[in-house]
Scaffold this motif. Structure first.
Motif, short mmCIF file in Angstrom:
data_model
loop_
_atom_site.label_atom_id
_atom_site.label_comp_id
_atom_site.label_asym_id
_atom_site.label_seq_id
_atom_site.Cartn_x
_atom_site.Cartn_y
_atom_site.Cartn_z
N SER A 127 0.85 -1.20 0.00
CA SER A 127 0.00 0.00 0.00
C SER A 127 0.88 1.25 0.00
CB SER A 127 -0.92 0.00 1.22
OG SER A 127 -0.17 -0.02 2.41
N VAL A 128 0.36 2.34 -0.58
CA VAL A 128 1.15 3.57 -0.72
C VAL A 128 1.28 4.27 0.62
CG1 VAL A 128 1.30 5.80 -1.89
CG2 VAL A 128 0.37 3.82 -3.10
N GLY A 129 2.51 4.69 0.94
CA GLY A 129 2.75 5.41 2.18
C GLY A 129 2.36 6.86 2.08
N VAL A 130 2.36 7.54 3.20
CA VAL A 130 1.98 8.96 3.27
C VAL A 130 3.10 9.81 2.68
CG1 VAL A 130 1.40 10.85 4.82
CG2 VAL A 130 0.56 8.54 5.30
N ASN A 175 3.29 7.99 -6.93
CA ASN A 175 1.94 8.15 -6.37
C ASN A 175 1.03 7.09 -6.98
OD1 ASN A 175 -0.11 9.19 -4.89
ND2 ASN A 175 -0.14 11.19 -5.87
N GLY A 176 1.18 5.86 -6.53
CA GLY A 176 0.43 4.74 -7.08
C GLY A 176 1.36 3.55 -7.24
N GLU A 177 1.07 2.72 -8.25
CA GLU A 177 1.90 1.54 -8.48
C GLU A 177 3.16 1.92 -9.24
OE1 GLU A 177 0.17 -2.06 -9.87
OE2 GLU A 177 -1.81 -1.55 -9.12
N GLY A 178 4.22 1.14 -9.00
CA GLY A 178 5.45 1.35 -9.75
C GLY A 178 6.66 1.46 -8.86
N PHE A 179 7.82 1.24 -9.46
CA PHE A 179 9.09 1.29 -8.76
C PHE A 179 10.08 2.08 -9.59
CE2 PHE A 179 6.97 -2.52 -7.38
CZ PHE A 179 7.25 -2.63 -6.03
N GLY A 190 2.99 7.59 -14.91
CA GLY A 190 1.67 8.05 -15.30
C GLY A 190 1.11 7.39 -16.53
N THR A 191 1.83 6.41 -17.10
CA THR A 191 1.36 5.70 -18.29
C THR A 191 1.54 4.20 -18.09
OG1 THR A 191 3.53 5.78 -19.40
CG2 THR A 191 2.01 7.61 -19.79
N GLY A 192 0.77 3.42 -18.84
CA GLY A 192 0.93 1.96 -18.81
C GLY A 192 0.71 1.34 -17.45
N GLY A 193 -0.16 1.93 -16.63
CA GLY A 193 -0.41 1.39 -15.30
C GLY A 193 0.53 1.89 -14.23
N ASN A 194 1.60 2.61 -14.62
CA ASN A 194 2.54 3.18 -13.65
C ASN A 194 1.95 4.46 -13.05
OD1 ASN A 194 5.57 1.86 -14.06
ND2 ASN A 194 4.26 1.68 -15.85
N GLY A 195 2.07 4.60 -11.74
CA GLY A 195 1.59 5.82 -11.09
C GLY A 195 2.45 7.01 -11.47
N GLY A 196 1.84 8.20 -11.44
CA GLY A 196 2.61 9.42 -11.68
C GLY A 196 3.49 9.75 -10.50
#
Length: 426
Positions: free
Chosen positions: A81-84, A97-101, A371-377
């Motif tokens: 889960s995303v941290g603060v 801000n979302g999924e991704g590394f 921000g594209t392809g399911g990656n968070g911005g």
């Protein structure tokens, strides 16, 4: 009785393991990008005392009789889960801000690639964008024009980068010319600054004079008054070289007449050579001027030229662009950070140092722009804090401690029963 003791021993061992995980979570409560872990249990094998039997004509069925043989570890899961966000307002800090590394490696290639949620980056001596441990941040490289390509590699910020000068080709004016100005009188003089092809700025004076107030109703639109604009090149030695004057017309409502000829004139000033630069030639756009009964305040709104610029600062944008800011006020993309997602992020292997590596069960990384392809911005100027919930961890600690304590009582109680059994021979 040995079964109960063995069951309790397995519970003690696994509750201790759970306490180890809880302790590690609490230890990393302030670790940037840390993802907490959780432990789940499962029951172990059961010994069959009597099997199940089905019903017949004379008697109903019976259920199986089994004695459990303790418990075992089911899983140690990483919770993604995303941290603060922790706002830092630092240009090279960013959080997903979302999924991704973020992706980092020692040599700036995809060999030995690691993945991380920690976005505290910096620039090393060679201009490489690196993480806190000196691993190079991977992304899409940009060319000299700031155009981002498709090649993924280490992002380099050219610390000695510069933007070549851009000669002025368009000047836009705005403001008002006082309709109360007498015919033949000068109503406004203002200076504008333009840039030649070598990046040198030059001053040009624009003199606005009212030439006529005779109405000409035909053909429409009716011209209520006419003004003359005279550009004059001001040399470095103070000499003034006027250029051809321009006429502009206004209607009776104070609006400039743009038909049939738009109020855009091509101006050439400065002679043939300006210290080796091309002559200054630009379009003077006067379409935003008005003529009302108020003080004249016509001035330059914008011009598209700029002198040579050197890199002064840089920052990360929401799409991962590493944007350089130059001394002439212009910006250029120096590279773009790439991020990756996994079909099963819980399958990643923790490597320490806020780093992960892919495994056989995580799937291959799907690399894309933030921000594209399911990656968070990205959220610039912020870092992702740990997602450890202290209240939940302390609750789990109490439950785990009580579970350990209860199972230790099983061992002591079973020991007392064995002692009573031994005492039967007395």
């Amino acid at each position: 009785m040995m079964r109960s003791m063995n069951s309790a021993v397995s519970a003690l061992r696994n509750h201790q393991l759970r306490m180890d995980v809880i302790g590690n979570n609490i230890a990393n409560v302030n670790t940037i990008g840390y993802k907490s872990s959780r432990v789940t249990f499962k029951d172990s094998l059961s010994q069959m005392l009597r099997g199940a039997s089905g019903p017949d004509a004379s008697r109903g069925g019976t259920n199986p009789q089994q004695v459990g043989l303790g418990m075992d570890l089911s899983s140690i899961d990483t919770v993604f889960s995303v941290g603060v966000p922790d706002r830092t307002d630092r240009g090279l800090d960013a959080m997903v801000n979302g999924e991704g590394f973020f992706m980092v490696s020692a040599d700036g290639t995809d060999n030995g690639m690691y993945y991380t949620r920690a976005g505290n980056f910096d620039i090393d001596e060679d201009g490489n964008l690196v993480n806190a441990d000196g691993l190079r941040v991977l992304g899409y490289k940009a060319n000299d024009k700031g155009e981002v390509g498709t090649e993924v590699g280490g992002i380099v910020v050219p610390l000695a980068d510069s933007i070549p000068p851009i000669a002025t080709t368009n000047v836009v004016m705005e403001g008002n010319l006082d309709s109360r100005t007498a015919n033949g009188a000068e109503g406004r003089t203002t200076e504008i600054t333009v840039t030649d092809s070598l990046g040198t700025n030059h001053k040009i004076s624009l003199s606005f004079s009212k030439t006529s107030t005779e109405a000409t109703p035909e053909p429409p639109p009716a011209v209520a008054s006419t003004w003359s604009v005279t550009p004059t090149y001001i040399g470095t030695d103070g000499t003034a070289t006027p250029a051809s004057a321009i006429s502009i017309n206004f209607d009776s409502s104070g609006a400039i007449i743009t038909t049939p000829t738009p109020p855009i004139a091509k101006i050439t000033v400065g002679g043939t050579v300006l210290n080796g630069a091309k002559p200054i030639e630009f379009d003077l756009n006067l379409s935003s001027l008005t003529q009302y009964g108020s003080e004249s305040n016509a001035l330059m709104r914008s011009q598209d030229g700029s002198p040579v610029g050197v890199l002064t600062s840089y920052a990360i944008g929401q799409r991962g662009e590493v944007e350089g800011v130059f001394s002439n006020g212009r910006t250029k993309i120096l590279g773009q950070i790439a991020t990756s997602i996994f079909a099963n992020p819980a399958g990643l292997v923790k490597m320490g140092g806020n780093l992960y590596r892919s495994s056989a069960n995580s799937g291959d990384p799907q690399i894309n722009k933030p921000g594209t392809g399911g990656n968070g911005g990205l959220q610039p100027g912020a870092l992702e804090m740990s997602n450890v919930d202290l209240g939940k961890e302390f609750t789990n600690m109490i439950v785990t401690q009580r579970g350990f304590q209860a199972n230790s009582r099983i061992i002591s109680t079973t020991d007392q029963m064995l002692e009573e059994l031994v005492n039967l021979k007395r």
